[in-house]
Motif scaffolding. Structure first.
Motif, PDB file in Angstrom:
ATOM      1  N   ALA A  51       0.396  -1.352  -0.021  1.00 20.70           N
ATOM      2  CA  ALA A  51       0.182  -0.120  -0.431  1.00 20.70           C
ATOM      3  C   ALA A  51       1.188   1.475  -0.471  1.00 20.70           C
ATOM      4  N   VAL A  52       0.690   2.057  -0.686  1.00 18.92           N
ATOM      5  CA  VAL A  52       1.472   3.567  -0.593  1.00 18.92           C
ATOM      6  C   VAL A  52       1.486   4.906  -0.286  1.00 18.92           C
ATOM      7  N   THR A  53       1.596   5.767   0.153  1.00 17.20           N
ATOM      8  CA  THR A  53       0.785   6.757   0.904  1.00 17.20           C
ATOM      9  C   THR A  53       1.108   7.575  -0.131  1.00 17.20           C
ATOM     10  N   ALA A  54      -0.388   7.610  -0.202  1.00 20.07           N
ATOM     11  CA  ALA A  54      -0.877   8.790  -1.180  1.00 20.07           C
ATOM     12  C   ALA A  54      -1.690  10.767  -0.400  1.00 20.07           C
ATOM     13  N   ALA A  55      -1.518  10.483   0.995  1.00 22.85           N
ATOM     14  CA  ALA A  55      -2.220  11.868   1.426  1.00 22.85           C
ATOM     15  C   ALA A  55      -1.528  12.080   3.074  1.00 22.85           C
ATOM     16  N   ALA A  80     -11.411   2.619   7.112  1.00 21.78           N
ATOM     17  CA  ALA A  80     -10.995   1.406   5.110  1.00 21.78           C
ATOM     18  C   ALA A  80     -12.385   1.791   4.243  1.00 21.78           C
ATOM     19  N   GLY A  81     -11.753   2.676   3.299  1.00 19.59           N
ATOM     20  CA  GLY A  81     -13.167   2.650   2.258  1.00 19.59           C
ATOM     21  C   GLY A  81     -12.637   1.463   1.168  1.00 19.59           C
ATOM     22  N   ARG A  82     -12.948   1.158  -0.793  1.00 24.01           N
ATOM     23  CA  ARG A  82     -12.624   0.939  -0.900  1.00 24.01           C
ATOM     24  C   ARG A  82     -11.168   0.131  -1.468  1.00 24.01           C
ATOM     25  N   SER A  83     -10.481   0.940  -1.811  1.00 21.02           N
ATOM     26  CA  SER A  83      -8.940   0.836  -1.547  1.00 21.02           C
ATOM     27  C   SER A  83      -8.367   1.576  -0.920  1.00 21.02           C
ATOM     28  N   SER A  84      -8.273   2.822  -0.279  1.00 21.11           N
ATOM     29  CA  SER A  84      -7.797   3.299   0.426  1.00 21.11           C
ATOM     30  C   SER A  84      -8.034   3.194   2.179  1.00 21.11           C
ATOM     31  N   MET A  85      -6.927   3.873   2.663  1.00 29.08           N
ATOM     32  CA  MET A  85      -6.592   3.163   4.658  1.00 29.08           C
ATOM     33  C   MET A  85      -6.983   4.875   4.759  1.00 29.08           C
ATOM     34  N   PHE A 112      -3.486   5.666   2.681  1.00 30.60           N
ATOM     35  CA  PHE A 112      -2.820   4.592   2.062  1.00 30.60           C
ATOM     36  C   PHE A 112      -3.495   4.020   1.149  1.00 30.60           C
ATOM     37  N   VAL A 113      -3.485   3.587  -0.250  1.00 29.78           N
ATOM     38  CA  VAL A 113      -4.362   3.176  -1.077  1.00 29.78           C
ATOM     39  C   VAL A 113      -3.455   1.496  -1.696  1.00 29.78           C
ATOM     40  N   ALA A 114      -4.127   0.735  -1.510  1.00 25.97           N
ATOM     41  CA  ALA A 114      -3.375  -0.629  -1.637  1.00 25.97           C
ATOM     42  C   ALA A 114      -2.859  -0.341  -3.461  1.00 25.97           C
ATOM     43  N   ARG A 144     -13.023  13.394   7.359  1.00 25.13           N
ATOM     44  CA  ARG A 144     -11.354  14.266   6.819  1.00 25.13           C
ATOM     45  C   ARG A 144     -11.345  13.985   5.254  1.00 25.13           C
ATOM     46  N   ARG A 145     -11.797  12.775   4.924  1.00 20.83           N
ATOM     47  CA  ARG A 145     -11.484  12.387   4.141  1.00 20.83           C
ATOM     48  C   ARG A 145     -12.297  12.841   3.207  1.00 20.83           C
ATOM     49  N   GLU A 146     -13.687  13.705   3.472  1.00 21.00           N
ATOM     50  CA  GLU A 146     -14.365  14.497   2.649  1.00 21.00           C
ATOM     51  C   GLU A 146     -13.895  15.716   2.627  1.00 21.00           C
ATOM     52  N   ARG A 151     -11.441  19.257  -1.294  1.00 24.80           N
ATOM     53  CA  ARG A 151     -10.324  20.459  -1.427  1.00 24.80           C
ATOM     54  C   ARG A 151      -9.537  19.938  -2.956  1.00 24.80           C
ATOM     55  N   ARG A 152      -9.202  18.522  -3.110  1.00 24.39           N
ATOM     56  CA  ARG A 152      -8.371  18.119  -4.173  1.00 24.39           C
ATOM     57  C   ARG A 152      -9.463  19.095  -5.741  1.00 24.39           C
ATOM     58  N   ALA A 153     -10.791  18.532  -5.258  1.00 17.67           N
ATOM     59  CA  ALA A 153     -11.688  18.859  -6.681  1.00 17.67           C
ATOM     60  C   ALA A 153     -11.711  20.347  -6.780  1.00 17.67           C
TER      61      ALA A 153
HETATM   62  C1  LIG Z   1       5.676   2.568   0.687  1.00 15.69           C
HETATM   63  C2  LIG Z   1       5.602   3.985   0.129  1.00 15.69           C
HETATM   64  O1  LIG Z   1       6.837   5.015   0.549  1.00 15.69           O
HETATM   65  S1  LIG Z   1       4.910   5.522  -1.013  1.00 15.69           S
HETATM   66  C3  LIG Z   1       5.930   6.517  -1.364  1.00 15.69           C
HETATM   67  C4  LIG Z   1       4.792   7.751  -1.905  1.00 15.69           C
HETATM   68  N1  LIG Z   1       3.891   6.958  -2.458  1.00 15.69           N
HETATM   69  C5  LIG Z   1       3.648   7.575  -3.364  1.00 15.69           C
HETATM   70  O2  LIG Z   1       4.565   7.583  -4.364  1.00 15.69           O
HETATM   71  C6  LIG Z   1       2.159   7.040  -3.951  1.00 15.69           C
HETATM   72  C7  LIG Z   1       2.174   7.801  -5.668  1.00 15.69           C
HETATM   73  N2  LIG Z   1       0.866   8.140  -5.436  1.00 15.69           N
HETATM   74  C8  LIG Z   1      -0.194   7.574  -6.523  1.00 15.69           C
HETATM   75  O3  LIG Z   1       0.283   6.362  -7.191  1.00 15.69           O
HETATM   76  C9  LIG Z   1      -1.411   7.615  -7.014  1.00 15.69           C
HETATM   77  O4  LIG Z   1      -2.046   8.851  -6.576  1.00 15.69           O
HETATM   78  C10 LIG Z   1      -2.193   6.847  -5.670  1.00 15.69           C
HETATM   79  C11 LIG Z   1      -2.139   5.188  -6.060  1.00 15.69           C
HETATM   80  C12 LIG Z   1      -2.147   7.150  -4.621  1.00 15.69           C
HETATM   81  C13 LIG Z   1      -4.154   6.845  -6.303  1.00 15.69           C
HETATM   82  O5  LIG Z   1      -4.221   6.815  -7.613  1.00 15.69           O
HETATM   83  P1  LIG Z   1      -5.563   7.429  -7.911  1.00 15.69           P
HETATM   84  O6  LIG Z   1      -5.199   7.618 -10.069  1.00 15.69           O
HETATM   85  O7  LIG Z   1      -5.756   9.046  -7.258  1.00 15.69           O
HETATM   86  O8  LIG Z   1      -6.641   7.048  -8.141  1.00 15.69           O
HETATM   87  P2  LIG Z   1      -7.789   6.081  -7.061  1.00 15.69           P
HETATM   88  O9  LIG Z   1      -8.906   7.612  -8.240  1.00 15.69           O
HETATM   89  O10 LIG Z   1      -8.621   4.786  -7.816  1.00 15.69           O
HETATM   90  O11 LIG Z   1      -8.060   6.090  -5.940  1.00 15.69           O
HETATM   91  C14 LIG Z   1      -7.876   5.555  -5.273  1.00 15.69           C
HETATM   92  C15 LIG Z   1      -8.520   5.406  -3.847  1.00 15.69           C
HETATM   93  O12 LIG Z   1      -7.359   6.141  -2.508  1.00 15.69           O
HETATM   94  C16 LIG Z   1      -8.523   7.923  -3.286  1.00 15.69           C
HETATM   95  N3  LIG Z   1      -7.608   9.135  -2.827  1.00 15.69           N
HETATM   96  C17 LIG Z   1      -6.353   9.945  -3.979  1.00 15.69           C
HETATM   97  N4  LIG Z   1      -5.480  10.358  -3.577  1.00 15.69           N
HETATM   98  C18 LIG Z   1      -6.538  10.786  -2.335  1.00 15.69           C
HETATM   99  C19 LIG Z   1      -5.877  11.716  -1.521  1.00 15.69           C
HETATM  100  N5  LIG Z   1      -5.896  12.659  -1.883  1.00 15.69           N
HETATM  101  N6  LIG Z   1      -6.806  12.231  -0.098  1.00 15.69           N
HETATM  102  C20 LIG Z   1      -7.920  11.241   0.345  1.00 15.69           C
HETATM  103  N7  LIG Z   1      -7.647   9.958  -0.553  1.00 15.69           N
HETATM  104  C21 LIG Z   1      -7.334   9.907  -1.978  1.00 15.69           C
HETATM  105  C22 LIG Z   1      -9.367   7.559  -3.790  1.00 15.69           C
HETATM  106  O13 LIG Z   1     -10.901   7.710  -2.497  1.00 15.69           O
HETATM  107  C23 LIG Z   1      -9.568   6.110  -3.504  1.00 15.69           C
HETATM  108  O14 LIG Z   1     -10.193   5.919  -2.868  1.00 15.69           O
HETATM  109  P3  LIG Z   1     -11.551   4.516  -2.393  1.00 15.69           P
HETATM  110  O15 LIG Z   1     -10.755   3.466  -3.868  1.00 15.69           O
HETATM  111  O16 LIG Z   1     -11.728   3.798  -1.115  1.00 15.69           O
HETATM  112  O17 LIG Z   1     -12.440   5.028  -2.757  1.00 15.69           O
END
Ligand SMILES: CC(=O)SCCNC(=O)CCNC(=O)[C@H](O)C(C)(C)COP(=O)(O)OP(=O)(O)OC[C@H]1O[C@@H](n2cnc3c(N)ncnc32)[C@H](O)[C@@H]1OP(=O)(O)O
Length: 177
Positions: A51-55, A80-85, A112-114, A144-146, A151-153
């Motif tokens: 799982a990678v850090t998304a935010a 936990a959501g669909r793919s994010s946590m 994090f996103v799986a 917080r998710r909303e 904010r991103r949108a």
């Molecule tokens: C282990 C490490 O050290 S990782 C290193 C640092 N991280 C990285 O390199 C990650 C880089 N980023 C990415 O690869 C991509 O942006 C990803 C995989 C995180 C997301 O890709 P996206 O194309 O935005 O995927 P998608 O739109 O399908 O969103 C996936 C999920 O993440 C959530 N998400 C994506 N960005 C955010 C965000 N900024 N804030 C909250 N949730 C988010 C979405 O809501 C969605 O949630 P859900 O599936 O539970 O409904």
């Protein structure tokens, strides 16, 4: 199904001189790495794979950490959501030179996103909420998710408006002289 308390991970480490800044305190980046690593362990275990850090939400440093202090990071899954946590992390220190109560250094929330083997987002299991505290954390994580998504949108929408402006539309900031 897994409960948030079953996802909990506690890590401890002694801070060394190589992690200090010019003032002799520990770099904020070192603390952020400890936060990200601990939260990552929670997310990877829960997702059953990478799982990678998304935010990482805003993080406030409440008090300096010193060389020799014992840093404790404790993390658990809030939502936990669909793919994010969302993982919540609390950072505390035991001072190296006194037996006192633990000092709270910082708290953080990370998303994090799986991902699967192809790097595509992957579903995670649903979370089993047992206690009132777990339900409270889940509700607050949802808020917080909303906020993060809206904010991103809003930023994306404003960039689209800005892009029209920079294309040279008359009467916009990007328009001709
Ligand atoms: C282990 C490490 O050290 S990782 C290193 C640092 N991280 C990285 O390199 C990650 C880089 N980023 C990415 O690869 C991509 O942006 C990803 C995989 C995180 C997301 O890709 P996206 O194309 O935005 O995927 P998608 O739109 O399908 O969103 C996936 C999920 O993440 C959530 N998400 C994506 N960005 C955010 C965000 N900024 N804030 C909250 N949730 C988010 C979405 O809501 C969605 O949630 P859900 O599936 O539970 O409904």
């Amino acid at each position: 199904m897994t409960t948030p308390s079953e996802t909990r991970v506690n890590l401890s480490q002694i801070m060394s001189t190589t992690e200090a800044n010019l003032l002799g305190n520990i770099h904020g980046g070192v603390l952020m790495k400890a936060v990200d690593s601990t939260a990552g362990v929670v997310a990877n275990r829960y997702a059953g794979g990478p799982a990678v850090t998304a935010a990482l939400d805003e993080m406030t440093f409440l008090t300096p950490v010193r060389v020799g202090d014992i840093l404790h990071t404790s993390a658990q899954l809030n939502w936990a959501g669909r793919s994010s946590m969302e993982v919540g992390v609390r950072v505390e220190v035991d001072r190296w030179d006194a037996i006192t109560e633990r000092t709270h250094v910082a708290s953080a929330y990370l998303v994090f996103v799986a991902l699967d083997e192809q790097g595509r987002t992957k579903p995670v299991p649903g979370l089993d909420l047992e206690t009132a505290e777990e339900r409270r954390r889940f509700r607050e994580a949802q808020i917080r998710r909303e906020h993060r998504l809206s904010r991103r949108a809003a930023i994306e929408a404003s960039r689209e408006v800005g892009a029209v402006g920079t294309a040279g539309a008359p009467g916009t900031a990007g328009g001709g002289a």
